[in-house]
Design a protein around this motif. Sequence first.
Motif, PDB file in Angstrom:
ATOM      1  N   ALA A  35       3.721   1.543   0.958  1.00 28.89           N
ATOM      2  CA  ALA A  35       3.236   1.948   2.349  1.00 28.89           C
ATOM      3  C   ALA A  35       3.224   2.070   3.760  1.00 28.89           C
ATOM      4  O   ALA A  35       2.723   2.078   4.951  1.00 28.89           O
ATOM      5  CB  ALA A  35       2.471   0.181   2.078  1.00 28.89           C
ATOM      6  N   ALA A  60      -5.351   2.178  10.564  1.00 29.36           N
ATOM      7  CA  ALA A  60      -6.016   1.905   9.394  1.00 29.36           C
ATOM      8  C   ALA A  60      -4.291   2.361   8.296  1.00 29.36           C
ATOM      9  O   ALA A  60      -4.028   1.049   7.384  1.00 29.36           O
ATOM     10  CB  ALA A  60      -6.376   3.270   9.094  1.00 29.36           C
ATOM     11  N   GLY A  61      -3.518   2.806   8.524  1.00 29.50           N
ATOM     12  CA  GLY A  61      -2.062   2.670   7.747  1.00 29.50           C
ATOM     13  C   GLY A  61      -1.395   1.335   8.136  1.00 29.50           C
ATOM     14  O   GLY A  61      -1.009   0.064   7.020  1.00 29.50           O
ATOM     15  N   THR A  63      -3.284  -1.783   8.715  1.00 28.29           N
ATOM     16  CA  THR A  63      -3.931  -2.549   7.755  1.00 28.29           C
ATOM     17  C   THR A  63      -3.804  -2.689   6.115  1.00 28.29           C
ATOM     18  O   THR A  63      -4.084  -3.528   5.207  1.00 28.29           O
ATOM     19  CB  THR A  63      -5.493  -1.743   7.517  1.00 28.29           C
ATOM     20  OG1 THR A  63      -5.821  -2.271   9.130  1.00 28.29           O
ATOM     21  CG2 THR A  63      -6.355  -3.433   7.120  1.00 28.29           C
ATOM     22  N   HIS A  64      -3.332  -1.432   5.885  1.00 30.36           N
ATOM     23  CA  HIS A  64      -2.992  -0.543   4.204  1.00 30.36           C
ATOM     24  C   HIS A  64      -1.540  -1.743   3.954  1.00 30.36           C
ATOM     25  O   HIS A  64      -1.373  -2.520   3.011  1.00 30.36           O
ATOM     26  CB  HIS A  64      -2.969   0.540   3.998  1.00 30.36           C
ATOM     27  CG  HIS A  64      -2.519   0.656   3.291  1.00 30.36           C
ATOM     28  ND1 HIS A  64      -1.034   1.292   2.901  1.00 30.36           N
ATOM     29  CD2 HIS A  64      -3.056   0.980   1.724  1.00 30.36           C
ATOM     30  CE1 HIS A  64      -1.311   2.053   1.079  1.00 30.36           C
ATOM     31  NE2 HIS A  64      -1.463   1.842   0.745  1.00 30.36           N
ATOM     32  N   ALA A  68      -0.888  -4.374   1.095  1.00 26.59           N
ATOM     33  CA  ALA A  68      -0.472  -4.625  -0.062  1.00 26.59           C
ATOM     34  C   ALA A  68       0.560  -5.531   0.783  1.00 26.59           C
ATOM     35  O   ALA A  68       1.184  -6.437  -1.507  1.00 26.59           O
ATOM     36  CB  ALA A  68       1.075  -3.237   0.607  1.00 26.59           C
TER      37      ALA A  68
ATOM     38  N   LEU B 147      -6.246  -1.009  -4.843  1.00 31.18           N
ATOM     39  CA  LEU B 147      -5.591  -1.207  -3.557  1.00 31.18           C
ATOM     40  C   LEU B 147      -4.597  -0.222  -4.428  1.00 31.18           C
ATOM     41  O   LEU B 147      -4.891   0.948  -3.392  1.00 31.18           O
ATOM     42  CB  LEU B 147      -4.022  -2.633  -3.986  1.00 31.18           C
ATOM     43  CG  LEU B 147      -3.001  -2.068  -2.919  1.00 31.18           C
ATOM     44  CD1 LEU B 147      -3.611  -2.475  -1.621  1.00 31.18           C
ATOM     45  CD2 LEU B 147      -1.629  -2.649  -2.647  1.00 31.18           C
ATOM     46  N   LEU B 150      -6.863   2.566  -2.833  1.00 34.34           N
ATOM     47  CA  LEU B 150      -7.057   2.461  -1.097  1.00 34.34           C
ATOM     48  C   LEU B 150      -5.739   4.126  -0.762  1.00 34.34           C
ATOM     49  O   LEU B 150      -6.264   4.233  -0.095  1.00 34.34           O
ATOM     50  CB  LEU B 150      -6.764   0.873  -0.985  1.00 34.34           C
ATOM     51  CG  LEU B 150      -6.926   1.148   0.704  1.00 34.34           C
ATOM     52  CD1 LEU B 150      -8.244   1.379   1.660  1.00 34.34           C
ATOM     53  CD2 LEU B 150      -6.861   0.060   1.463  1.00 34.34           C
ATOM     54  N   GLY B 151      -4.803   3.215  -0.889  1.00 28.57           N
ATOM     55  CA  GLY B 151      -3.879   4.630  -1.558  1.00 28.57           C
ATOM     56  C   GLY B 151      -3.613   5.231  -1.419  1.00 28.57           C
ATOM     57  O   GLY B 151      -3.787   6.718  -0.696  1.00 28.57           O
ATOM     58  N   ILE B 154      -6.499   6.990   1.379  1.00 29.71           N
ATOM     59  CA  ILE B 154      -5.893   7.430   2.782  1.00 29.71           C
ATOM     60  C   ILE B 154      -5.349   8.652   2.820  1.00 29.71           C
ATOM     61  O   ILE B 154      -5.379   9.346   3.294  1.00 29.71           O
ATOM     62  CB  ILE B 154      -4.808   5.957   3.173  1.00 29.71           C
ATOM     63  CG1 ILE B 154      -5.968   5.126   3.493  1.00 29.71           C
ATOM     64  CG2 ILE B 154      -3.864   6.370   4.420  1.00 29.71           C
ATOM     65  CD1 ILE B 154      -4.646   3.464   3.096  1.00 29.71           C
TER      66      ILE B 154
END
Lengths: 79, 256
Positions: A35, A60-61, A63-64, A68, B147, B150-151, B154
């Motif tokens: 991430a 968005a990054g 948030t990701h 994680a 998860l 989601l990755g 993205i």
Amino acid sequence: MFGLDLTAILTQDSLLLLVFKFFFVVSALLYCLFAVVVIRQIVVMKNTLMTTFSPWLQIAGYTHLGLAIFVLLLFLVVL
Amino acid sequence: MPEVFSSSQAPSDSPTLDATKEVLRGLRKKRVHRRQGHNPVQVAASQKMPDRHHKRKVDEYSEVMSREKYSSNPVTAFLTKPLKTFFASQSREEEIILLLRKHPITQIRWVLTTLVLAVLPILFINVELFSFFPGNYMFAARVGWYLLLLGFSIESFLSWFFNVYIITDERIVDVDFLSLIYRSISSAKIDNIEDVSAETSGALRSVFDFGTVRVQTAAEKTEFEFEDVPQPNKVIALINDLLLEEEREKVEGRVS
């Protein structure tokens, strides 16, 4: 299943569960590193092509990354 | 007695004399003009010579672009004259005319994959194979699964959004992000373009009007391929307009 009482084995054998927990936590940690790399990638891409949508991608990054880290903590607490 | 040459008495068909008279007439005219304030340089300037530093807008020379509006939505595959969009190495006077990405229909594969994988845990919830795992481990596995999805989503979106093909009034640019750590930016000036072609093959490409545009150049990278871009014929028409404008600029001596 296969003539074995797997439920009994797993619930009684805490060592096996510990191994699974270790697997989950290490996977979550590696995913957090991924991430971070994604955020770095977004920054590089944003500096290459500047658009009005770029700030949303950065959000968005982050948030990701936040998700994680949350999942890593969840694995440490719940498992 | 020596002969005395008199111009008034000389025969009128003497070429040397006629030429001399023309020169003298011209000189007299210049003297008169200067006395009256007629500056030949000013006269020439007033006849509207083309400005050597004037750069025409794309709407002035491209019929294709004159019909297109300025694009304000950055999340599309075919952006004409995009607003507030810049790229690294863009010069101050350079203007982006067209920004292209792969047609959205080409992204259907990862979208469908994501949807199917999202539904998978629900389908396998009652499978006996996993019933011996404690509940908290099943919950953790599901969270981890979503998860990862989601990755994946993205990354797929970023790959589509930032792999762009840019056409400016000076050059064409190909921006490629092939992986997390690999970036490639290639560009070629418009006047180095030698050949342009478009390929639209297959039912899907015909129905949704997208295809591959190939540009042959004399630059270091000899071929640029704009893969699966929307409206390839319009792209070719624009590049041809830009090539013509470059030729005009050279002929008229305008600075590009």
